[in-house]
Enzyme design. Structure first.
Site, short mmCIF file in Angstrom:
data_model
loop_
_atom_site.label_atom_id
_atom_site.label_comp_id
_atom_site.label_asym_id
_atom_site.label_seq_id
_atom_site.Cartn_x
_atom_site.Cartn_y
_atom_site.Cartn_z
N GLY A 46 1.63 6.77 9.20
CA GLY A 46 2.10 5.64 9.99
C GLY A 46 3.48 5.18 9.55
CB ALA A 47 5.08 3.04 8.12
CG ASN B 286 10.15 5.27 1.19
OD1 ASN B 286 9.37 5.93 0.55
ND2 ASN B 286 10.38 5.44 2.47
CG HIS C 8 0.16 -1.62 5.35
ND1 HIS C 8 -1.15 -1.75 4.95
CD2 HIS C 8 0.65 -0.54 4.69
CE1 HIS C 8 -1.44 -0.79 4.09
NE2 HIS C 8 -0.36 -0.03 3.92
CD GLU C 9 4.01 0.89 5.35
OE1 GLU C 9 4.20 1.09 4.13
OE2 GLU C 9 3.03 1.37 5.96
CG HIS D 32 2.56 -1.02 0.39
ND1 HIS D 32 1.47 -0.99 -0.46
CD2 HIS D 32 2.28 -0.18 1.42
CE1 HIS D 32 0.55 -0.17 0.06
NE2 HIS D 32 1.01 0.33 1.20
CD GLU E 277 -1.70 2.46 0.59
OE1 GLU E 277 -1.77 1.58 1.46
OE2 GLU E 277 -0.63 3.04 0.29
C1 7ML Z 1 -2.32 2.07 6.69
C2 7ML Z 1 -0.27 4.81 5.50
C3 7ML Z 1 -0.38 6.12 4.98
C4 7ML Z 1 -1.50 6.89 5.22
C5 7ML Z 1 0.94 3.97 5.15
C6 7ML Z 1 0.72 6.68 4.12
C7 7ML Z 1 1.05 3.59 3.70
C8 7ML Z 1 0.87 6.01 2.79
C9 7ML Z 1 1.66 4.71 2.83
C10 7ML Z 1 -2.33 0.82 7.26
C11 7ML Z 1 -1.26 0.41 8.02
C12 7ML Z 1 -0.21 1.28 8.20
C13 7ML Z 1 -0.22 2.53 7.63
C14 7ML Z 1 -1.28 2.95 6.88
C15 7ML Z 1 -1.32 4.31 6.29
C16 7ML Z 1 -2.52 6.39 5.99
C17 7ML Z 1 -2.45 5.11 6.53
N1 7ML Z 1 1.79 4.24 1.46
O1 7ML Z 1 1.85 2.44 3.56
O2 7ML Z 1 -0.20 3.24 3.18
ZN ZN Z 2 -0.15 1.41 2.52
#
Ligand code: 7ML
Ligand code: ZN
Length: 884
Positions: free
Chosen positions: A267-268, A271, A303-304, A307, A326
């Site tokens: 999704g994203a 960084n 979400h990002e 983080h 996560e």
């Molecule tokens: C979950 C992400 C990944 C993989 C994004 C990649 C992330 C790892 C990354 C919730 C909302 C948006 C994206 C994701 C998601 C699977 C799901 N660190 O930020 O977790």
């Molecule tokens: Zn994440």
């Protein structure tokens, strides 16, 4: 790629790193054929490392080593050894500078890990272990370093050159090339490194933090998309404000950048200071994006952003701890979205996902704890268990400690561990220390896989006016064989007075009455008993309110009890859940009737209960739309001993058909009352109007009524927003009527140049209930807008068909299985992560009838026999075949 059988990595083998890397100075020279990467690492021995042979073993894959220097001198070739995955150096001093120069091939990188090209731009994805495809490094999250990055590239092709942190120098090199140098002041693990180079436009805004610092906010996109960034920017500012207000967390750099790219595995990515996003989670205009897209963008941007504190400043010690960042960050983004929109509806959406995907993962061959004990390929552990169950495990801690206790625990976590790489045990330790509550038993939620089942029995004693609840917890063995000791479970509940429909005050025997009507009981023993006093009549219990724990509940409700809860429960979530439970029960009954050759029947009372729900003009429209949204075919299948593919499809369709026929007039009325009015906005009420109207439309389209086909086609052709347009198109795509082809063609003609909008066109056709759907899907793979190397395209067409279209994919002749296996084998050498996600649709083969079981198993074996299978696909296929 696979040469020998891949071996698992175990949490119990964790060792601290033998060396630390304090500084990293990177210099990229980006060319059309290859990129040169110069890395200058400032290294020292780790004083806290256990004794070892003293060698330094750097990760590195698919790198062409050009030169290597130690403290400024070329390294003697017999001082180091190279293999496919690493660079080992012996005889090192305690502190030194290591310089390497490597060549890499971003243009040929179709796996989309490390540095790659998406369209005309360079970008990176380093989580989890992509940085080792960029340079030799200690590619593990417990090594945190200060980074500087200089990027050199052709100026006309790549006018924008970005990396983490702040820009510190810009140079014109005279030969048509230019260079920008970035410095990130915050130490970080290498999985948070990012680089972007391309011909990009951006929108800019500023955000003033609570303490008064100005932060520049920028969103970079391809020039054609510059008019689709405003919603993402508004979402970012809301998220920044919310994190200050709810968690006291401020942003910590002068600039925050987001880049949207079209080719992205996930999704994203968070960084530091430079998020890279799958473009579908950035770009939106009312004509191109649905209400769901708008909500997803707000949630993913948040979400990002979140983080930055939960992941970046405090990161994971190792990848077994993935849920540390996560699960916690999903919890935070869910809370944010609940505050931005409707809390009740958000909870329903989140639980729907958890039940449909996580419960099913827990019951299958890929079951694993929130903190796994082993893995073969870490990329396979970015799962609903780590993310969504991980978020539930955080939410339970809030439920147990209360909002205030939880906030104290969070404050302690930020204070104690800022700048560190830690474990989920450290997190729970903060909750325990801040609250004084013993969290020892609670830790089992992290270490034991499986979905506990609560068997609840209620006994009313008329004489004593008491109501006694007996609660027994059980958790069946899971494929990973993590043991099962009783969990520490918060059970929120209420008791409804059958006379008034109101909540009764809850007093446990021996307590003084306090008047609370909702309480959280704590379950610790495998069997617990609770006796409520002063209960005037046999009540109807409302159990697990708000879904206070990720468990299944069985209680012997009558249909009438469920209808009563559906009408009266003061808990939004449980009112919805009663309707789901009722619909599920009726549909599963109909499956049995169908199998035994009996006519399928919906009890009149059930039709009336749904009619009553629809009759309430004061009801929240979003909630009503959720009530109409029945459990999916795959979720219904999960509730059966053996999945009856045809039976479930037939029964679910018949149930919808019956409701549509019986409630037709009201559905038409509701449809008319909620037609588009005025200009589009994304206020919850407007979203609710559209959701309810389109739910009504999908029921009405069950009726094979030409007048309704016209109504639907009209909605499609007149729509001013994508929500209404795609809802109508989806209904038409599953209907054999003359309006179907016309609408599909008109859509493709209108949107052929918008890649995200075309993804929806692929997805609605992949979901079609018409019998030739697989033939259509195969034909669409040849459409000019399709591309097998673009993950979004593959997910929209192939992924939607294989995981969303149950009766199409599980066609009795096995054609769906053969199709999927072929696609997996084709995609695996190009992009193992995407192939491994797709192949999961075959994992639960043991749940089907003998004929399907055999056909799926053969396809799994066919995949396993392929040469050079990736570790990603190998792990899923071998575990699927192994687990009994
Ligand atoms: C979950 C992400 C990944 C993989 C994004 C990649 C992330 C790892 C990354 C919730 C909302 C948006 C994206 C994701 C998601 C699977 C799901 N660190 O930020 O977790
Ligand atoms: Zn994440």
């Amino acid at each position: 790629m696979l040469t020998e059988v891949p071996q698992p990595i175990y949490l119990k083998d964790y060792q601290p790193p033998g060396f630390l890397i304090d500084r990293v100075d990177l210099a990229f020279d980006l060319g059309e054929e290859r990129a040169a990467v110069h890395a200058r690492l400032t290294v020292r021995r780790n004083p806290d490392a256990p004794p070892s042979d003293g060698a330094l073993c750097l990760n590195g894959e698919q790198l062409e080593l050009q030169s290597i220097f130690l403290d400024g001198r070329p390294l003697n070739p017999d001082a180091y050894a190279l293999d496919e995955e690493s660079l080992q150096i012996r005889g090192l001093p305690d502190a030194f500078v290591l310089e390497t120069r490597v060549h890499i091939r971003p243009q040929n990188n179709s796996a989309l890990e490390g540095l790659y090209k998406s369209g005309g731009m360079f970008c990176t994805q380093c989580e989890a272990e992509g940085f080792r495809r960029i340079t030799y490094f200690l590619d593990r999250p417990d090594v945190m370093s200060r980074f500087s990055t200089s990027v050199t590239a052709d100026r006309s092709r790549y006018p924008v050159l970005l990396s983490n942190g702040n820009p510190v120098e810009t140079e014109e090199l005279g030969d048509g090339r230019h260079r920008v140098t970035w410095e990130d002041p915050h130490p970080k693990p290498c999985y948070l490194f990012a680089l972007v180079a391309g011909d990009l436009r951006h929108i800019e805004d500023t955000y003033t933090t609570a303490s008064g610092r100005a932060v520049a906010l920028r969103i970079y996109v391809e020039p054609a998309n510059i008019d689709k960034c405003d919603h993402a920017m508004r979402s970012l500012k809301k998220a920044m404000r919310w994190d200050e207000e709810r968690f006291g967390r401020e942003y910590d750099l002068d600039i925050y950048m987001i880049v949207a790219v079209n080719d992205f595995n996930m999704g994203a990515m968070e960084n530091k200071g430079l998020n890279v996003f799958n473009s579908q989670y950035v770009l939106a205009r009312p004509e191109t994006a649905t209400d769901r897209d708008y909500q997803n963008i707000e949630g993913v941007i948040a979400h990002e952003y979140f983080h930055n504190w939960t992941g970046n400043r405090i990161t994971c010690r190792d990848w077994f701890q993935l849920s540390l960042k996560e699960g916690l960050t999903v919890f935070r983004d869910q809370e944010f979205s609940a505050d931005m929109g409707s809390r009740g509806v958000k909870r329903i959406e989140d639980v729907r996902i958890l039940r449909a995907h996580q419960f099913s993962e827990d019951a299958g061959p890929m079951a694993h704890p929130v903190r796994p004990a082993s893995y073969i390929e870490i990329n396979n552990f970015y799962t609903v268990t780590v993310y969504n169950k991980g978020a539930e495990v955080i939410r339970m801690q809030r439920n147990l400690l209360g909002a205030e206790g939880f906030r104290k625990g969070m404050d302690l976590y930020f204070r104690r561990h800022d700048g560190q790489a830690v474990t989920t045990d450290d997190f729970v330790g903060c909750m325990q220390d801040a609250s004084g509550r013993d969290m020892g038993q609670f830790q089992r939620w992290y270490h034991q896989a499986g979905t506990p089942r609560l068997g609840v029995e209620g006994r009313y004693d008329e004489q004593a006016r008491t109501y006694t609840l007996e609660v027994e917890q059980n958790c069946s063995e899971t494929a990973d064989r993590s043991g099962k000791e009783p969990f520490d479970i918060p059970l929120a509940l209420g008791l409804l007075d059958t006379k008034t429909g109101k909540d009764l005050p809850l007093t446990l025997q021996g307590e003084t009455p306090a008047g609370a009507t909702r309480r959280v009981l704590e379950l610790r023993q495998s069997k617990e008993t609770f006796c409520f006093v002063d209960i005037p009549d046999r009540p109807v219990p409302s159990l697990l309110r708000g879904f206070s724990a990720p468990v299944k509940v069985s209680f012997d409700y009558s249909d009438e009890d469920l209808m009563f809860l559906m009408a009266h429960d003061s808990d939004d979530f449980n009112r919805w859940d009663a309707a789901q439970e009722l619909a599920q029960r009726i549909i599963l009954n109909m499956v049995a009737q169908y199998r035994d050759g009996r006519p399928m029947a919906v009890p009149q009372g059930v039709v009336e209960a749904f009619g009553t729900a629809l009759a309430d003009d004061s009801a929240d429209k979003n909630l009503l739309a959720e009530v109409l949204h029945l459990p999916s075919e795959s979720y219904l299948g999960d509730q059966m001993e053996t999945v009856d593919v045809e039976g479930i499809h037939g029964a679910r369709e018949a149930f919808m058909n019956c409701l549509a026929g019986a409630l037709k007039q009201r559905l038409i009325q509701l449809y008319r009352e909620h037609e588009e009015q005025g200009t589009y906005d994304i206020q919850p009420d407007s979203i609710g109007r559209r959701a309810l109207k389109n739910a009504c439309l999908s029921y009405l389209m069950q009726l094979e009524d030409p007048a309704i086909h016209d109504l639907c086609a009209q909605q499609f052709h007149r729509a001013h927003n994508m929500t209404d347009m795609i809802a109508a198109l989806a209904a038409l795509a599953s209907t054999d009527c003359p309006q179907r082809a016309q609408a599909l063609e008109a859509y493709a003609e209108q949107w052929k140049d918008d890649t995200l909008v075309m993804n929806k066109w692929f997805a609605v056709q992949a979901m079609s209930k018409l019998p030739d759907v697989l033939h259509q899907v195969k034909a669409l793979m040849g459409h000019p807008a399709f591309s097998i190397t673009n993950p979004n395209k593959v997910r929209s067409l192939i992924g939607t068909f294989c995981s969303g279209n149950v009766s199409g994919f599980h066609a009795a002749d096995g054609s769906g299985y053969d199709f999927l296996a072929g696609r997996v084998l084709h995609i695996d050498p190009l992009n193992p992560q995407v192939a491994a996600r797709l192949v999961r649709s075959l994992a639960r083969w043991r749940r089907y009838d003998p004929a399907r079981r055999e056909m799926i198993k053969l396809q799994l074996q066919r995949i396993l026999e392929a040469e050079n299978l990736s570790r990603d696909v190998f792990e899923i296929v071998s575990k699927s075949l192994a687990a009994a």
